[in-house]
Design a protein around this motif. Structure first.
Motif, PDB file in Angstrom:
ATOM      1  N   THR A 265       0.858  -1.194   0.000  1.00 43.85           N
ATOM      2  CA  THR A 265       0.000   0.000   0.000  1.00 43.85           C
ATOM      3  C   THR A 265       0.891   1.241   0.000  1.00 43.85           C
ATOM      4  O   THR A 265       0.874   2.040   0.944  1.00 43.85           O
ATOM      5  N   PRO A 266       1.671   1.432  -1.049  1.00 42.02           N
ATOM      6  CA  PRO A 266       2.638   2.544  -1.048  1.00 42.02           C
ATOM      7  C   PRO A 266       1.982   3.915  -0.878  1.00 42.02           C
ATOM      8  O   PRO A 266       2.544   4.785  -0.198  1.00 42.02           O
ATOM      9  N   TYR A 267       0.801   4.119  -1.477  1.00 38.35           N
ATOM     10  CA  TYR A 267       0.185   5.441  -1.353  1.00 38.35           C
ATOM     11  C   TYR A 267      -0.344   5.667   0.060  1.00 38.35           C
ATOM     12  O   TYR A 267      -0.101   6.727   0.659  1.00 38.35           O
ATOM     13  N   LEU A 268      -1.054   4.692   0.595  1.00 35.60           N
ATOM     14  CA  LEU A 268      -1.552   4.845   1.959  1.00 35.60           C
ATOM     15  C   LEU A 268      -0.395   5.014   2.945  1.00 35.60           C
ATOM     16  O   LEU A 268      -0.485   5.795   3.896  1.00 35.60           O
ATOM     17  N   ASP A 269       0.684   4.284   2.707  1.00 34.67           N
ATOM     18  CA  ASP A 269       1.865   4.435   3.568  1.00 34.67           C
ATOM     19  C   ASP A 269       2.395   5.866   3.517  1.00 34.67           C
ATOM     20  O   ASP A 269       2.841   6.420   4.528  1.00 34.67           O
ATOM     21  N   SER A 270       2.326   6.473   2.334  1.00 35.37           N
ATOM     22  CA  SER A 270       2.833   7.846   2.183  1.00 35.37           C
ATOM     23  C   SER A 270       1.950   8.857   2.910  1.00 35.37           C
ATOM     24  O   SER A 270       2.401   9.964   3.240  1.00 35.37           O
ATOM     25  N   LEU A 271       0.698   8.483   3.180  1.00 34.60           N
ATOM     26  CA  LEU A 271      -0.214   9.390   3.893  1.00 34.60           C
ATOM     27  C   LEU A 271       0.013   9.373   5.401  1.00 34.60           C
ATOM     28  O   LEU A 271      -0.372  10.318   6.097  1.00 34.60           O
ATOM     29  N   ILE A 272       0.621   8.300   5.914  1.00 32.69           N
ATOM     30  CA  ILE A 272       0.780   8.175   7.366  1.00 32.69           C
ATOM     31  C   ILE A 272       1.502   9.373   7.973  1.00 32.69           C
ATOM     32  O   ILE A 272       1.008   9.966   8.948  1.00 32.69           O
ATOM     33  N   PRO A 273       2.656   9.795   7.431  1.00 34.52           N
ATOM     34  CA  PRO A 273       3.356  10.944   8.036  1.00 34.52           C
ATOM     35  C   PRO A 273       2.677  12.286   7.759  1.00 34.52           C
ATOM     36  O   PRO A 273       3.170  13.323   8.235  1.00 34.52           O
ATOM     37  N   GLU A 274       1.565  12.281   7.016  1.00 35.84           N
ATOM     38  CA  GLU A 274       0.850  13.526   6.731  1.00 35.84           C
ATOM     39  C   GLU A 274      -0.540  13.550   7.385  1.00 35.84           C
ATOM     40  O   GLU A 274      -1.315  14.482   7.165  1.00 35.84           O
ATOM     41  N   SER A 275      -0.850  12.530   8.193  1.00 38.34           N
ATOM     42  CA  SER A 275      -2.210  12.363   8.710  1.00 38.34           C
ATOM     43  C   SER A 275      -2.204  12.199  10.219  1.00 38.34           C
ATOM     44  O   SER A 275      -1.164  12.038  10.860  1.00 38.34           O
TER      45      SER A 275
END
Length: 804
Positions: A265-275
């Protein structure tokens, strides 16, 4: 008689042998699929142990029947028992097939589904080819063959003694090794029977509590009790924010971040530090049936799930409250909203814009189809998000939008599947760190491909939404409905563990939380935020089960969280850092792994809260005591019947399926009993509001009685639900023709053209409508198109002649 008893025992041995062969089939299928079994000798031994115990129970249960018949007849008792045991063999294999697909034994959850839902679910996962049915013939044949050969063997002389000796050993060993009773070693039929009995017993044991006065509505509390924990984390604007909830089918926490199956889940993973991100979040149900009531209304379960309650208890929800505060409310999905009765919840709460499978133009959107049997759940995630983006502009802001995805589900078919299967290989061959073994990923390659596809679809939607003007004032919530089933679960809580994101350009700063929360906590939290910062008006009292999201960055649990593993099974409860599951107590570690413990004090506490919830759950849902009758709880007018109508409906619909009820109503309408026909239609629509053919019938009966306003209302409701269904256009064009409403007939004709309705009868009536409005050119074009297919149709030719 002794000889007959010996033969009976031999038949029981044959059943045991057949069950064991089915287990060998299960073992082989599991290993060939690349899945792992930790200890094959232990697996085989415990399987044999449980199969013998099951056959022992079966032999005792059916012996009285055999004995009574055997006293009077010769061959008949053996034939009866063989027929029964053949049926048991088929049932055992069918349950084994279910277990191979879902990695779970089927139990009392079966009782929570209609026959239609069961058929849809099974055909979604299984091939309907001859080869898939062949084992259903092979194993009964093996049973009958073993009956023949065992009778001829030396075993026939000592069968009864041997059976008793083994039975004694099995009983001793079974009680000596407690882990032999784990579900994965159980005989499937024994597990199913025991689970159904347990469900029925627990249902009868729930205390029939009675409450009145201040306790009449035990979940009722002041709306102000939920603290606003999100307000300090957001930059507050002047306009009410849009809320977009993305409910991802099957997305468990194990697939996001740095957990067991990370990397897909590369995109969801990228949202973690922004959420704002919680990885220790829990869904309150183990399947999709409970997602909407839990996430959007923090509601109890009832007996088989809130949406299965026959008379919907009064309640309020995030949808209904925000609608009364000027929000547009929408639901987007790619399947039938009638499945799991989602439509009933959405309509009760007044959701205005419901997009489901019926709203897609098949020519513009590719549908996901299982190549082995042609089954389709509906439209894939990319198409759902694409449809959502195309439709958003039709609703005013502020908006509450729920997008429910579909792809991470059996049969894991979706467009561009081959490309995503190759991407799984790329992930395995890249430097990306994944915790799962390559063998396990390869064994479930289709599932991981679907996860990559779902992740890419979310990315497409989010990147497109960022270009919209309302993006800067939107709050996105992303979570899973439950953890997907066909990959083995590490422990009892795994199935409920889902990620939870709150992402928005309005966030002051991101944060990662370790506190345990559940879907029950979302609605109270978002409403407290909106009420405190945007003057959203809340009811004075609410009945949420959740107490609000805990934003602690430390691992802890301040909630009491009931969990319904499947329809009808409230066997799990989370309290502090403990899980009560199926009578056992588990400690929950910080990574949400669990291990079994023994602690009498905690066990007493947790079972007390668990039993209290079960009693209250039963009381409020059976007696309509969730929320009092106020203006807040009534959003959409509900169909209600008088006592006389209820009596009549019971007589009319007794022992009839829904489809049979519709056919009966249609016949009543044809016979001139139109009031009765409409009564039956209302009865069906209360349970199945999306049964469009019933709405068409009801609308036509109004038209036949000259009640054109009522007819129009019903038929337009049908058209809104299914804009590509040609029968609705036929009914509307007929009604407008009879009532001489030429202007409205033209609008319907234009809509039919726009939606490319390819029905010659509809086209003929469209041409007739255009002729009435003196639009001879369009009428001629339409007629010419259908005359090419039916050049000798007298009715078409007569109209064509009148156009000259």
């Amino acid at each position: 008689m002794n000889k007959k008893i010996s033969r009976y025992v031999l038949i029981c041995f044959s059943l045991l042998l057949t069950f064991w062969l089915i287990s060998l089939y299960e073992l082989s299928a599991t290993l060939l699929s690349g899945k792992e079994i930790i200890s094959i000798p232990k697996y085989i031994s415990f399987k044999f142990l449980n199969h013998f115990f099951t056959v022992l129970c079966i032999s005792i249960f059916f012996f009285p029947l055999f004995y009574l018949v055997a006293r009077k007849k010769n061959k008949l008792p053996m034939r009866i028992i063989k027929v029964i045991f053949v049926l048991l063999t088929i049932i055992e294999f069918a349950l084994t097939k279910y277990s191979l697909t879902t990695l779970l034994n089927l139990g009392a959850d079966l009782l929570g589904y209609s026959l239609n839902d069961i058929y849809i679910t099974v055909t979604a996962s299984e091939s309907t080819s001859f080869l898939s049915f062949l084992p259903f013939l092979i194993f009964p044949a093996l049973f009958l063959a073993s009956c023949f050969f065992l009778r001829k063997s030396i075993l026939s002389k000592y069968a009864a003694r041997l059976f008793m000796a083994i039975a004694l050993i099995v009983i001793i060993v079974k009680f000596a090794f407690s882990d032999s009773s784990d579900a994965k070693f159980q005989n499937k039929m024994y597990y199913f029977t025991a689970d159904v009995i347990k469900f029925q017993v627990e249902k009868s044991e729930v205390k029939a509590i009675k409450m009145d006065g201040n306790n009449e509505y035990p979940f009722l509390k002041s709306s102000s009790e939920t603290p606003d924990v999100l307000g300090p984390l957001f930059t507050i604007g002047s306009e009410k924010p849009n809320i977009v909830v993305i409910l991802v089918e099957g997305l468990g926490s194990e697939f996001v971040g740095d957990k067991n199956f990370s990397g897909f889940t590369p995109y969801l993973d990228s949202l973690i530090p922004e959420s704002l991100f919680w990885d220790n979040f829990l869904s309150n149900t183990g399947r999709t049936f409970g997602a909407l009531p839990s996430l959007f209304a923090s509601l109890p379960f009832g007996e088989k799930g809130f949406l299965e309650i026959e008379e919907t208890p009064r309640h309020v929800s995030l949808f209904s409250i925000l609608k009364k505060n000027g929000y547009s409310t929408s639901f987007y999905s790619g399947d039938q909203s009638s499945f799991d009765k989602k439509i009933n919840f959405l309509e009760y709460n007044g959701v205005e814009n419901i997009i489901d499978e019926n709203k897609y133009d098949e020519g513009a959107y590719p549908k996901s189809v299982n190549g082995s049997n042609g089954f389709s759940w509906g439209y894939s995630d990319f198409e759902i998000f694409k449809k959502t983006l195309e439709t958003l502009g039709e609703t005013k802001t502020p908006r509450l939008d729920l997008i429910s995805t579909l792809t991470i589900h059996e049969p894991f078919d979706f467009p561009l599947k081959d490309q995503y299967l190759m991407k799984v290989d790329s992930v395995l061959n890249s430097s990306t760190k994944i915790n799962a073994s390559a063998k396990k990923v390869t064994a479930h390659k289709e599932i991981f491909a679907s996860i990559l596809y779902a992740d890419a679809s979310v990315k497409m939607f989010m990147e497109a939404y960022k270009k919209r003007p309302e993006y800067k004032n939107t709050i996105f919530v992303i979570t899973g409905d439950h953890r997907l089933i066909p990959i083995a679960q590490k422990d009892k809580i795994c199935r409920f563990n889902v990620p939870f994101f709150i992402y928005s350009p309005m966030l002051k700063k991101p944060a990662k939380m370790k506190a345990i929360n559940s879907h029950f906590d979302f609605t109270p939290t978002i409403l407290a935020f909106l009420a405190n910062n945007y003057n959203v008006s809340l009811p004075k009292e609410t009945a949420w089960l959740g107490t609000g999201i805990d934003v602690s960055k430390d691992f802890r649990n301040v909630h009491k969280i009931p969990l319904m593993r499947y329809k009808g099974s409230i066997n799990d409860f989370v309290y502090k850092d403990y899980l009560y599951s199926g009578g056992a107590l588990y400690k929950i570690k910080q990574d949400l792994n669990t291990f079994k413990i023994s602690d009498e004090k905690i066990m007493t506490e947790i079972t007390g809260f668990y039993q209290e919830f079960k009693s209250l759950n039963s009381y409020v849902t059976k007696n309509d005591k969730i929320y009092p009758k106020t203006a807040d709880a009534i959003v959409v007018e509900q169909i209600e019947f008088t006592p006389e109508q209820v009596t009549k409906l019971k007589e009319l619909t007794a022992n009839l399926t829904t489809d049979q009820q519709f056919l009966m109503a249609r016949q009543k309408a044809f016979n001139g009993e139109r009031e009765t026909a409409r009564l039956v239609c209302d009865y069906i629509l209360k349970e199945s509001p999306n049964y469009v053919d019933v709405r068409i019938l009801k609308g036509r009966t109004f038209a036949w009685d000259g009640k054109y306003a009522e007819s129009e209302k019903e038929l337009l409701s049908a058209l809104k639900r299914s804009p590509y269904y040609d029968d609705i256009y036929l009914a509307l064009l007929d009604m407008y023709w009879w009532s001489s409403q030429d202007d409205k007939a033209k609008l319907i004709a234009e809509k039919a053209l726009k939606n490319k309705i390819k029905n010659d009868d509809v086209a003929f009536k469209m041409a007739r409508a255009y002729k009435t409005m003196n639009n001879i050119k369009v009428a001629t074009q339409i007629l010419d198109s259908i005359l090419k297919k039916q050049p000798k149709n007298a009715e078409y030719l007569k109209l064509k002649k009148s156009l000259k």
